[in-house]
Design an enzyme around this catalytic site. Structure first.
Site, short mmCIF file in Angstrom:
data_model
loop_
_atom_site.label_atom_id
_atom_site.label_comp_id
_atom_site.label_asym_id
_atom_site.label_seq_id
_atom_site.Cartn_x
_atom_site.Cartn_y
_atom_site.Cartn_z
CE LYS A 67 -15.31 -19.53 23.06
NZ LYS A 67 -16.47 -20.19 23.54
N PRO A 68 -12.71 -18.37 17.70
CG PRO A 68 -10.19 -18.71 17.27
CD PRO A 68 -11.23 -19.24 17.74
CB CYS A 93 6.67 0.79 -17.33
SG CYS A 93 6.84 2.32 -16.90
CG ASP A 140 -7.48 -3.57 12.61
OD1 ASP A 140 -6.92 -4.69 13.97
OD2 ASP A 140 -7.22 -4.06 11.47
CD GLU A 168 1.43 -4.94 -15.95
OE1 GLU A 168 1.62 -3.88 -15.06
OE2 GLU A 168 1.44 -5.05 -17.24
CG HIS A 187 1.92 -0.38 -16.27
ND1 HIS A 187 3.33 -1.36 -15.64
CD2 HIS A 187 2.38 0.66 -16.03
CE1 HIS A 187 3.74 -0.67 -14.81
NE2 HIS A 187 3.83 0.52 -15.09
CG LEU A 209 -8.32 -14.83 7.29
CD1 LEU A 209 -9.36 -14.54 7.99
CD2 LEU A 209 -8.04 -16.21 7.30
CE LYS A 261 -11.02 -7.41 4.48
NZ LYS A 261 -10.50 -7.72 4.69
N GLY A 294 10.90 -1.95 -18.05
CA GLY A 294 12.24 -2.93 -19.07
C GLY A 294 12.03 -2.31 -20.84
CD GLU A 345 -11.71 -5.98 0.25
OE1 GLU A 345 -10.73 -6.77 1.02
OE2 GLU A 345 -11.70 -6.32 -0.87
#
Length: 547
Positions: free
Chosen positions: A188-189, A380, A146, A521, A519, A15, A17, A382, A139
């Site tokens: 309701k959920p 890497c 679960d 990025e 890396h 969703l 989080k 690449g 988080e």
């Protein structure tokens, strides 16, 4: 002592989080507070380092060499706070620690149980660095209910009880589904999700409701009534055109104010949102468009290259252009000529990966970029593909390849211009690895320094000759092939301080052709684009204007 915000989720996973946590962190920063974000994952893997990208998406690497969940990438991109190994923990890591202590006799012969031993270990993790920041945002992965997540929920329940009132709050993210047949949003959920949360002793202080439709006021009032939260603490989270709109969108809905109210912080400092207004302006008001092909192995799941996609977006923002990314399966080029597919693009990027599958297609993409003078960035693997392409097609070493591929096949088939790294220096200590070592946590991980050649394209891009970048790999370009590569136009322009490990290669005379072993990025942010990506997209923009 930090104030704690525990972010949980219900109804369904995915969703947002992580995005909500990151946006809240950015908003608290905008009000002058310091923050740190953490992720607690219920899976039994010690970390995601050995998990397939198809299972878990990309692995985000921290400066200190931890392999973590991709949500830590969101945290860094939104707050600019560098994540640490202490910002990510899984059930596997918690249980491993408990069992190690039991084997050492630390528990003095006691029976080891989930409560108190596992929950205490989780609480110890939560306390690390609590005196360093104003807010600690934690988080909890998965969804309430679960079975594997129950120790984490119990731990944060205990943690909240053990601290003074007003030091810990709980934020719960749920889904309000739209039922087309009845034309209604259903609460309701969410009510059942909160009921499940309350059944384990946690009452949410802030309710964030994900919805694709506007939430009517009467539905907000119903949620407040049945979920026992204040009406102004029911926050709508609508679908957005860009994730970088989230801080502004959540601020408009009152998320940061609701959190500060829950802590009793009044009057709250006024937020300075200029940074995010500028980010939104650059996202929504581009002055052009460039097309970039990412030629990779895991293209069926975009999360496998999440940080690369975001870094390209940041590069576009730096140049006020929209970056249109297309995901190209490298294996296609093992059967087809790459030219018809790649000709429409203004730049080509080949990302990292593991194993031999798809590598021949990546090499063809490298050749296309080199010979057609299309901007190319190799990350890497690449970069290694660029080395192999030069060795085969320019230096005539037709059997050039990698020890990684030979190890995978169980036989020697290639001249190993790429070799397995058996030892290297980290923080003035020698680290040794064997090809048969366990896979988890045994790569060259975390931040290392590289020295850039004076007058090189890399030095021009970085604006200096010493850089620090994050690594995650086992195989390296063999320095003994340096003369052969440079004779044929592939210059090693970045190298480790000891002169043993090539870090950057570039093609001399090419408009923009750079391969990096690290890396980049992972360090790019919307308000501070990584210089390599900013320069790469600038080169793509120049190509687009010539077409």
């Amino acid at each position: 002592m930090a104030r704690y915000v525990f972010i949980t989720g219900g109804v369904v996973s995915s969703l947002g989080k992580g995005l909500a946590s990151a946006a809240l962190g950015a908003l608290l920063q905008a009000r002058g507070f310091s923050v740190r974000l953490r992720k607690l994952d219920p899976y039994l893997n010690v970390d995601p380092g050995t998990m397939s990208p198809f299972e878990h998406g990309e692995v985000f690497v921290t400066d200190d060499g931890a392999e973590t969940d991709l949500d830590l990438g969101h945290y860094e991109r939104f707050t600019g706070v560098a994540a640490r190994s202490t910002d990510s923990v899984s059930s596997g890591r918690i249980y491993s620690s408990v069992l190690e202590k039991e084997r050492r006799g630390d528990y003095l012969g006691k029976t080891i149980q989930v409560i108190p031993h596992v929950t205490n270990e989780i609480k110890d993790f939560l306390r690390v660095g609590a005196d360093e920041v104003d807010f600690m945002l934690c988080e909890i992965g998965g969804t309430v209910g679960d079975i594997e997540g129950l120790p984490f929920f119990e731990a944060i329940r205990q943690f909240g009880q053990e601290h003074p009132r007003g030091q810990c709050i709980f934020m719960h993210l749920t889904l309000l589904p739209w039922i087309a047949a009845s034309g209604e949003l259903k609460t309701k959920p969410t009510q059942h999700s909160v009921k499940e949360l309350r059944s384990i002793g946690i009452a949410p202080d802030v309710l964030v409701c994900r919805s694709e439709r506007t939430i009517p006021e009467k539905e907000r009032e119903k949620l407040a009534l049945f979920c026992n939260v204040r009406p102004d603490s029911v926050i709508a989270a609508y679908d957005l055109k860009s994730i970088y709109e989230a801080p502004l969108a959540y601020h408009r809905e009152g998320l940061d104010q609701a959190v500060l109210d829950a802590f009793g912080i009044s009057p709250a400092p006024r937020p300075n949102l200029r940074r995010w207004e500028d980010v939104a302006d650059r996202i929504f008001n581009p002055e052009g468009e460039v097309r970039v092909a990412i030629v990779g192995k895991y293209t069926q799941l975009e999360d496998a290259y999440k940080s690369i996609a975001e870094a390209l977006t940041h590069g576009g923002m730096a140049n006020r252009v929209r970056v249109r990314i297309d995901w190209v399966d490298a294996e296609v080029f093992e059967r087809e000529d790459p030219a018809p597919l790649l000709e429409p693009y203004h730049a080509i990027l080949v990302p990292g990966g593991f194993g031999e599958r798809g590598t021949e297609g990546k090499i063809k993409a490298v050749e296309f970029a080199r010979t057609r003078e299309i901007p190319y960035l190799g990350i890497c693997l690449g970069m290694q593909m660029a080395v192999i392409e030069t060795a085969r097609n320019l230096a005539g070493l037709k059997t050039a390849g990698s020890q990684e591929f030979d190890h995978e096949a169980g036989e020697a088939r290639y001249e190993p211009v790429i070799f397995h790294l058996s030892e290297w220096i980290k923080d003035n200590e020698k680290i040794a690895r064997d090809v048969l070592d366990n896979k988890g946590g045994t790569m060259r991980l975390g931040t290392y320094t590289a020295t850039l050649a004076e007058g090189s394209k890399a030095a021009e891009v970085y604006g200096g000759q010493s850089i620090e970048e994050r690594h995650r790999h086992r195989y390296e370009v063999d320095i003994k092939y340096r003369e052969m590569l440079e004779t044929h136009g592939l210059k090693i322009s970045g190298i480790s301080p000891d002169g043993r490990l090539p870090e950057i290669v570039e093609v001399e005379g090419h408009p923009w052709f750079i391969g990096v072993q690290f890396h980049p990025e992972l360090k790019s942010k919307p308000f501070a684009p990584h210089p390599l990506f900013a320069s790469f997209i600038r080169a793509a923009r120049d190509v687009s204007r010539l077409v």
